[in-house]
Design a protein around this motif. Structure first.
Motif, PDB file in Angstrom:
ATOM      1  N   GLU A  75       1.198   3.663   5.309  1.00  0.00           N
ATOM      2  CA  GLU A  75       0.068   4.545   5.627  1.00  0.00           C
ATOM      3  C   GLU A  75      -1.046   4.369   4.604  1.00  0.00           C
ATOM      4  OE1 GLU A  75       0.801   8.588   7.026  1.00  0.00           O
ATOM      5  OE2 GLU A  75       2.911   8.133   6.619  1.00  0.00           O
ATOM      6  N   TYR A  76      -2.257   4.513   5.100  1.00  0.00           N
ATOM      7  CA  TYR A  76      -3.438   4.230   4.294  1.00  0.00           C
ATOM      8  C   TYR A  76      -4.224   5.507   4.028  1.00  0.00           C
ATOM      9  CZ  TYR A  76      -2.231  -0.536   5.375  1.00  0.00           C
ATOM     10  OH  TYR A  76      -1.560  -1.723   5.471  1.00  0.00           O
ATOM     11  N   LYS A  77      -4.882   5.543   2.850  1.00  0.00           N
ATOM     12  CA  LYS A  77      -5.728   6.702   2.518  1.00  0.00           C
ATOM     13  C   LYS A  77      -7.075   6.517   3.194  1.00  0.00           C
ATOM     14  CE  LYS A  77      -3.781   7.096  -2.115  1.00  0.00           C
ATOM     15  NZ  LYS A  77      -4.017   6.767  -3.521  1.00  0.00           N
ATOM     16  N   GLU A  78      -7.135   6.981   4.432  1.00  0.00           N
ATOM     17  CA  GLU A  78      -8.375   6.756   5.167  1.00  0.00           C
ATOM     18  C   GLU A  78      -9.465   7.742   4.785  1.00  0.00           C
ATOM     19  OE1 GLU A  78      -7.361   6.333   9.385  1.00  0.00           O
ATOM     20  OE2 GLU A  78      -5.666   5.182   8.599  1.00  0.00           O
ATOM     21  N   ASN A  79      -9.018   8.942   4.409  1.00  0.00           N
ATOM     22  CA  ASN A  79     -10.001   9.982   4.131  1.00  0.00           C
ATOM     23  C   ASN A  79     -10.410  10.033   2.673  1.00  0.00           C
ATOM     24  OD1 ASN A  79     -11.001  11.327   6.351  1.00  0.00           O
ATOM     25  ND2 ASN A  79      -9.027  12.280   6.726  1.00  0.00           N
ATOM     26  N   ALA A  80     -10.738   8.913   2.131  1.00  0.00           N
ATOM     27  CA  ALA A  80     -11.128   8.901   0.723  1.00  0.00           C
ATOM     28  C   ALA A  80     -12.176   7.824   0.509  1.00  0.00           C
ATOM     29  CB  ALA A  80      -9.907   8.624  -0.149  1.00  0.00           C
ATOM     30  N   THR A  81     -13.017   8.062  -0.494  1.00  0.00           N
ATOM     31  CA  THR A  81     -14.038   7.060  -0.789  1.00  0.00           C
ATOM     32  C   THR A  81     -13.401   5.817  -1.395  1.00  0.00           C
ATOM     33  OG1 THR A  81     -14.433   8.460  -2.669  1.00  0.00           O
ATOM     34  CG2 THR A  81     -16.186   8.306  -1.051  1.00  0.00           C
ATOM     35  N   VAL A  82     -12.221   5.988  -1.998  1.00  0.00           N
ATOM     36  CA  VAL A  82     -11.514   4.840  -2.543  1.00  0.00           C
ATOM     37  C   VAL A  82     -10.319   4.558  -1.640  1.00  0.00           C
ATOM     38  CG1 VAL A  82     -10.497   3.824  -4.596  1.00  0.00           C
ATOM     39  CG2 VAL A  82     -12.179   5.638  -4.838  1.00  0.00           C
ATOM     40  N   TYR A  83     -10.353   3.414  -0.994  1.00  0.00           N
ATOM     41  CA  TYR A  83      -9.323   3.072  -0.009  1.00  0.00           C
ATOM     42  C   TYR A  83      -8.036   2.679  -0.728  1.00  0.00           C
ATOM     43  CZ  TYR A  83      -7.773   1.200   4.539  1.00  0.00           C
ATOM     44  OH  TYR A  83      -7.123   0.975   5.722  1.00  0.00           O
ATOM     45  N   GLY A  84      -6.907   3.018  -0.126  1.00  0.00           N
ATOM     46  CA  GLY A  84      -5.651   2.645  -0.770  1.00  0.00           C
ATOM     47  C   GLY A  84      -4.454   2.932   0.107  1.00  0.00           C
ATOM     48  N   LEU A  85      -3.274   2.580  -0.435  1.00  0.00           N
ATOM     49  CA  LEU A  85      -2.016   2.860   0.244  1.00  0.00           C
ATOM     50  C   LEU A  85      -1.513   4.228  -0.207  1.00  0.00           C
ATOM     51  CD1 LEU A  85      -0.306  -0.560  -0.411  1.00  0.00           C
ATOM     52  CD2 LEU A  85      -0.746   0.398   1.865  1.00  0.00           C
ATOM     53  N   LYS A  86      -0.989   5.010   0.737  1.00  0.00           N
ATOM     54  CA  LYS A  86      -0.421   6.296   0.324  1.00  0.00           C
ATOM     55  C   LYS A  86       0.840   6.071  -0.504  1.00  0.00           C
ATOM     56  CE  LYS A  86      -2.305   9.272   3.880  1.00  0.00           C
ATOM     57  NZ  LYS A  86      -2.038   9.856   5.203  1.00  0.00           N
ATOM     58  N   THR A  87       1.694   5.173  -0.013  1.00  0.00           N
ATOM     59  CA  THR A  87       2.895   4.826  -0.779  1.00  0.00           C
ATOM     60  C   THR A  87       3.158   3.329  -0.562  1.00  0.00           C
ATOM     61  OG1 THR A  87       4.366   5.223   1.093  1.00  0.00           O
ATOM     62  CG2 THR A  87       3.989   7.074  -0.373  1.00  0.00           C
ATOM     63  N   LEU A  88       3.925   2.745  -1.474  1.00  0.00           N
ATOM     64  CA  LEU A  88       4.324   1.349  -1.308  1.00  0.00           C
ATOM     65  C   LEU A  88       5.816   1.251  -1.663  1.00  0.00           C
ATOM     66  CD1 LEU A  88       3.463  -1.579  -0.689  1.00  0.00           C
ATOM     67  CD2 LEU A  88       2.878  -1.834  -3.102  1.00  0.00           C
ATOM     68  N   PRO A  89       6.680   1.548  -0.679  1.00  0.00           N
ATOM     69  CA  PRO A  89       8.117   1.528  -0.968  1.00  0.00           C
ATOM     70  C   PRO A  89       8.605   0.105  -1.211  1.00  0.00           C
ATOM     71  CG  PRO A  89       7.616   2.767   1.056  1.00  0.00           C
ATOM     72  CD  PRO A  89       6.402   1.981   0.697  1.00  0.00           C
ATOM     73  N   VAL A  90       9.257  -0.092  -2.355  1.00  0.00           N
ATOM     74  CA  VAL A  90       9.745  -1.436  -2.706  1.00  0.00           C
ATOM     75  C   VAL A  90      11.217  -1.381  -3.108  1.00  0.00           C
ATOM     76  CG1 VAL A  90       7.521  -2.347  -3.497  1.00  0.00           C
ATOM     77  CG2 VAL A  90       9.006  -1.142  -5.119  1.00  0.00           C
ATOM     78  N   THR A  91      11.842  -2.522  -3.018  1.00  0.00           N
ATOM     79  CA  THR A  91      13.199  -2.649  -3.534  1.00  0.00           C
ATOM     80  C   THR A  91      13.282  -3.979  -4.270  1.00  0.00           C
ATOM     81  OG1 THR A  91      15.534  -2.496  -2.951  1.00  0.00           O
ATOM     82  CG2 THR A  91      14.104  -3.634  -1.367  1.00  0.00           C
ATOM     83  N   TRP A  92      14.401  -4.263  -4.952  1.00  0.00           N
ATOM     84  CA  TRP A  92      14.462  -5.475  -5.780  1.00  0.00           C
ATOM     85  C   TRP A  92      15.897  -5.932  -5.984  1.00  0.00           C
ATOM     86  CZ3 TRP A  92      12.770  -0.673  -7.270  1.00  0.00           C
ATOM     87  CH2 TRP A  92      13.619   0.057  -8.143  1.00  0.00           C
TER      88      TRP A  92
END
Ligand code: HEM
Ligand code: SF4
Lengths: 412, 65
Positions: A395-412
């Motif tokens: 999901e993306y931060k659409e409602n913001a002047t600075v665009y970004g990802l809401k979360t970035l789930p990772v594993t390793w």
């Protein structure tokens, strides 16, 4: 063939949900057509949208362009952003000559070489974030574990604010940057953040005026501004408070979102990861492409024209509002081959991700350094790092002047 | 190749120092551009060009004489 996008839709235009990393289709449409498009804002006001590299550069370099949010047609992308821009005069909304005087009180603190001296400190901070992420177990949200804490730690350290105050500071910042908070919440957050820094400056001024306390040389920006600027009367405490507000806001979420996106790019495109990780030089080069391609400051820069001018063949009248669209310039096919491709081997500079003209980002050397250090190290530390969810579910931060990802789930 | 800087325009972005560190620096006290090498050697040409292109306020000029 897709139908023609609606240029009369209110600005900011929406991105196509199927390709959230591409700009709204109206941008390319406008760029291919006249380059300049008159758009309608939330309050019915009109503004020009400049989408071409050359036009954006022309506007942002022009002496006949103002950043003053008090001007009638200063374009804001939402009611909350209008309230934020007008709530206090900050470096963002100042014009020459005041802008230059104000900016010069900070330029040495962000000088390129000064920033390089921070490398060991940033590496140490990052290593402990990696440790904590590892100890927390997998999967982890990289945004929460690393991308946001790193720039917050760095900016806190630079300013000299206790990192333990980050939750309040981040919440106020978020409220002030979002497109959908109410103007009252924006005002309230601005007020609380102002009071926070006012208290901090009051403490430092007291400390440094009392010789018997022997406080030593100022080690952080708040102390330095207190000693070199406020106490001798060069600037007021309010000026310094506003500066620190802006530095905190501008310094953490931009970098955080850029880190998240850059990592997403490498995790979803193995060939780009391989190209990027060849050497420290290829990391540097790839960071510039990340800045260009993701252009997190995606709706700006807002300006008001102060003299009639012609931009890209279009007449713009004195008093008209303009957005010189940095993200649009960064995807201009006249300037970049295959601009919608993320290619870490291309030569992306000079790009417009940090703006252009007198307001170009003061923190850019710091942001670059944080990004370089992160991408030099993250796959050394976590060689098997991968997305823990399908890319489509992000999901993306659409409602913001600075665009970004809401979360970035990772594993390793 | 000769280089000229208009330091009154400089906003201390640091781009020139990063891209052509043997030609440009930033003042210790103010972060404003300092021209270290007004007549850089030919092998610096490309780096200086990059700096000219990247300077956000056109404060750097190359003079070919
Ligand atoms: C990847 C990270 C970053 C991005 C993409 C970014 C982007 C930008 C852009 C586009 C502008 C110009 C706005 C305009 O023209 O109106 C700007 C200005 C600014 N940035 Fe950044 N920024 C980043 C990181 C930082 C950091 C780390 C700091 C400080 C700690 C910072 C502090 C500022 C300040 C104070 C300004 C206003 C400069 C002026 O008006 O003269 N930024 N930034
Ligand atoms: S690139 Fe231009 S603005 Fe930036 S430090 Fe050099 S001369 Fe100054």
């Amino acid at each position: 063939m897709a139908s023609k996008p609606d240029l009369n839709a209110p600005y900011p235009y929406a991105r196509d949900k199927r390709c959230p990393l591409d700009l709204p289709p109206q941008i390319a449409e406008t760029r291919n057509d006249d380059g300049m498009q008159q758009v309608t804002l939330w309050n019915g006001n009109k503004a020009w949208l400049a989408t071409r590299w050359e036009d954006v550069r022309t506007i942002l370099s022009s002496p006949d362009i103002s950043s003053d949010a008090e001007k009638a047609n200063y374009p804001a992308v939402s009611a909350s952003r209008s309230a934020q821009a007008k709530s206090y005069k900050t470096i963002f909304t100042m014009d020459p000559p005041v802008h230059g005087q104000y900016r010069r009180t900070l330029t040495k603190d962000f000088a390129f070489k000064r920033m390089q001296e921070l490398r060991p400190m940033i590496e140490e901070a990052l290593n402990s974030l990696y440790d904590q992420m590892e100890q927390g177990g997998k999967p982890a949200d990289f945004v929460e574990a690393v991308a946001l804490p790193l720039p917050s730690l760095v900016v806190s350290m630079l300013l000299g604010v206790p990192y333990s105050d980050r939750e309040a500071l981040q919440e106020w910042s978020r409220n002030r940057m979002a497109l959908d908070t109410s103007p009252e919440v924006v005002q309230d957050s601005a007020k609380k953040m102002g009071e926070y820094f006012d208290r901090l400056f009051a403490e430092k001024e007291a400390l440094y005026s009392d010789k018997s306390k022997n406080p030593g040389d100022p080690a952080d920006l708040v102390s330095r501004l207190a000693v070199e600027q406020i106490l001798p009367g060069h600037i007021t405490r309010l000026d310094a408070v506003l500066m620190c507000n802006i530095l905190y806001i501008a310094g953490h979420e931009t970098t955080a979102n850029q880190i998240g996106f850059g990592l997403l790019g490498l995790l979803t495109k193995p060939e780009q990861k391989a190209n990027m990780l060849q050497s420290d030089e290829s990391v540097k080069n790839g960071v510039e492409e990340m800045l260009r391609y993701y252009s997190v400051v995606h709706l700006h820069s807002p300006r008001v024209c102060t003299k009639d001018m012609i931009v890209g063949g279009q007449e713009i009248k004195a008093g008209d509002g303009v957005f010189a669209l940095l993200s649009g310039a960064n995807r201009d096919p006249k300037h970049y081959d295959d601009p919608d491709a993320f290619d870490v081997t291309r030569n992306a500079i000079p790009h417009m991700a940090f703006g252009f003209g007198i307001h170009q980002c003061i923190g850019q050397s710091l942001a670059r350094l944080e990004l370089q250090i992160l991408f030099e190290s993250v796959f050394k530390r976590f060689p098997n790092l991968k997305l823990a969810v399908p890319e489509e579910s992000l999901e993306y931060k659409e409602n913001a002047t600075v665009y970004g990802l809401k979360t970035l789930p990772v594993t390793w | 190749m000769r280089v000229i800087v208009h330091s009154e325009k400089c906003i201390g972005s640091g781009r020139c120092t990063e891209l052509a560190g043997s030609v440009f620096d930033q003042g210790e006290d103010d972060g404003i551009v300092v021209l270290v090498s007004p007549k850089p050697s030919d092998d610096q040409r490309e780096a200086v060009r990059d700096a000219v292109q990247s300077c956000p306020v056109s404060a750097i000029e190359i003079v070919e004489d």
